[in-house]
Write an enzyme that holds these catalytic residues in place. Structure first.
Site, short mmCIF file in Angstrom:
data_model
loop_
_atom_site.label_atom_id
_atom_site.label_comp_id
_atom_site.label_asym_id
_atom_site.label_seq_id
_atom_site.Cartn_x
_atom_site.Cartn_y
_atom_site.Cartn_z
CG MET A 110 38.86 47.81 36.31
SD MET A 110 39.57 47.30 37.89
CE MET A 110 40.46 45.84 37.35
CB SER A 151 47.89 43.23 34.47
OG SER A 151 46.93 44.20 34.88
CG PHE A 156 39.71 44.49 43.43
CD1 PHE A 156 38.37 44.12 43.39
CD2 PHE A 156 40.03 45.78 43.85
CE1 PHE A 156 37.37 45.01 43.76
CE2 PHE A 156 39.04 46.68 44.24
CZ PHE A 156 37.70 46.29 44.19
CG HIS A 191 40.16 43.12 30.45
ND1 HIS A 191 40.51 42.37 31.57
CD2 HIS A 191 38.85 42.85 30.23
CE1 HIS A 191 39.47 41.68 31.98
NE2 HIS A 191 38.44 41.96 31.20
CG ASP A 239 43.32 44.76 33.84
OD1 ASP A 239 44.33 44.33 34.40
OD2 ASP A 239 42.59 44.07 33.09
CG HIS A 277 45.88 42.71 30.37
ND1 HIS A 277 45.11 42.12 29.39
CD2 HIS A 277 45.07 42.86 31.45
CE1 HIS A 277 43.89 41.91 29.87
NE2 HIS A 277 43.85 42.35 31.11
CG MET A 310 37.09 44.20 33.39
SD MET A 310 38.38 43.94 34.61
CE MET A 310 39.69 44.87 33.84
CG MET A 321 37.71 37.34 33.04
SD MET A 321 39.23 38.30 33.00
CE MET A 321 39.37 38.79 34.72
CG ASP A 369 43.12 39.05 33.13
OD1 ASP A 369 42.43 39.94 32.59
OD2 ASP A 369 43.88 39.26 34.09
C1 DX5 Z 1 41.36 41.77 37.18
C2 DX5 Z 1 42.16 42.13 35.96
C3 DX5 Z 1 43.43 41.35 35.87
C4 DX5 Z 1 44.34 41.63 37.02
C5 DX5 Z 1 45.39 40.57 37.06
O1 DX5 Z 1 40.09 42.31 37.07
O2 DX5 Z 1 41.42 41.87 34.81
O3 DX5 Z 1 44.12 41.66 34.65
O4 DX5 Z 1 44.92 42.89 36.87
O5 DX5 Z 1 46.09 40.81 38.20
P1 DX5 Z 1 46.83 39.67 39.02
O6 DX5 Z 1 47.77 39.03 38.03
O7 DX5 Z 1 47.50 40.44 40.09
O8 DX5 Z 1 45.79 38.70 39.51
ZN ZN Z 2 42.47 42.08 32.70
#
Ligand code: DX5
Ligand code: ZN
Length: 227
Positions: free
Chosen positions: A35, A6, A141, A64, A33, A31, A66, A135, A173
């Protein structure tokens, strides 16, 4: 089995270099993320970053979202170079049209389910998606602890896939490290997002190789072959 570092856990001062580093280290996917500060209490990066790193690597971009209003983001991320776009089942009635729209853009479609959300909510969509993202932390985070209560949801997703003879990937994830990756592989996961546990290591290549060995050793399909 797929390992998808990620980018959220990478050095935000040089996303391009980090994307190339992950590719050279043997990652299968990257990946990304996204947000929006509304669906989750954090803001990460947008389509411009994806567009900027796209020419630097051929690796599969697993985006992804969010985000509370993904409908306005699908085209920008598709044009920026996403290979797959994941939306959340918590978006409710919008989900069918969002799935359709992602497919109409020629991208693979993923559906994510948060820890508190019953896995039953994804059932109506399973025959329309390429990937189910279970998830294993509450999104927002990196660096959070794995929520073990999510393991039965992975098992249920795998059972439905087998019973209904569907082909969606099962991605996990959040809090994925060598230990939790093994538990998820045993439960039926085949796609592993990891941020902190990979980018936090001195050698990304060694970390990915180690996780891959552990995941393969706990792959039920391989275990059947050995039996
Ligand atoms: C959290 C993200 C994850 C996160 C994973 O909201 O969707 O992808 O970045 O990070 P780690 O592996 O550090 O938990
Ligand atoms: Zn993610």
């Amino acid at each position: 089995m797929i390992i998808a570092p990620s980018l959220l856990a990478a050095n935000h001062a040089c996303f391009g270099k980090e994307a190339v580093r992950a590719t050279k280290a043997g990652a299968d996917w990257l990946h990304l993320d996204i947000m929006d500060g509304h669906f989750v209490p954090n803001i990460s990066f947008g389509p411009q970053v994806v567009k900027a790193i796209r020419p630097l690597t051929k690796i599969f971009f697993d985006v992804h979202l969010m985000c509370s209003k993904p409908q306005i983001l699908l085209e920008p991320f598709a044009q920026a170079g996403a290979d797959e776009i994941i939306i959340h089942v918590e978006l409710g009635e919008q989900v069918p049209s969002l799935i359709w729209k992602i497919k109409s853009l020629g991208k693979k479609v993923g559906l994510a389910v948060n820890p508190p959300t019953p896995i039953s909510l994804v059932q109506p969509h399973l025959d329309k998606i390429d990937l189910l993202l279970v998830m294993t932390v509450n999104p927002g985070f990196g660096g959070q602890s794995f929520i073990h209560e999510c393991l039965p949801k992975i098992q249920q997703a795998e059972a439905w896939r087998r019973e209904k003879q569907l082909r969606y990937r099962i991605e996990v994830d959040g809090g994925i490290n060598n230990q939790t990756a093994a538990e998820c592989a045993r439960a039926g996961a085949d796609t592993f997002v990891a941020g902190t546990s990979l980018f936090g290591q001195r050698s990304l290549k060694v970390a990915i190789n180690k996780m891959r060995k552990i995941i393969n050793a706990h792959d039920p399909a391989l275990a059947d072959l050995k039996a």
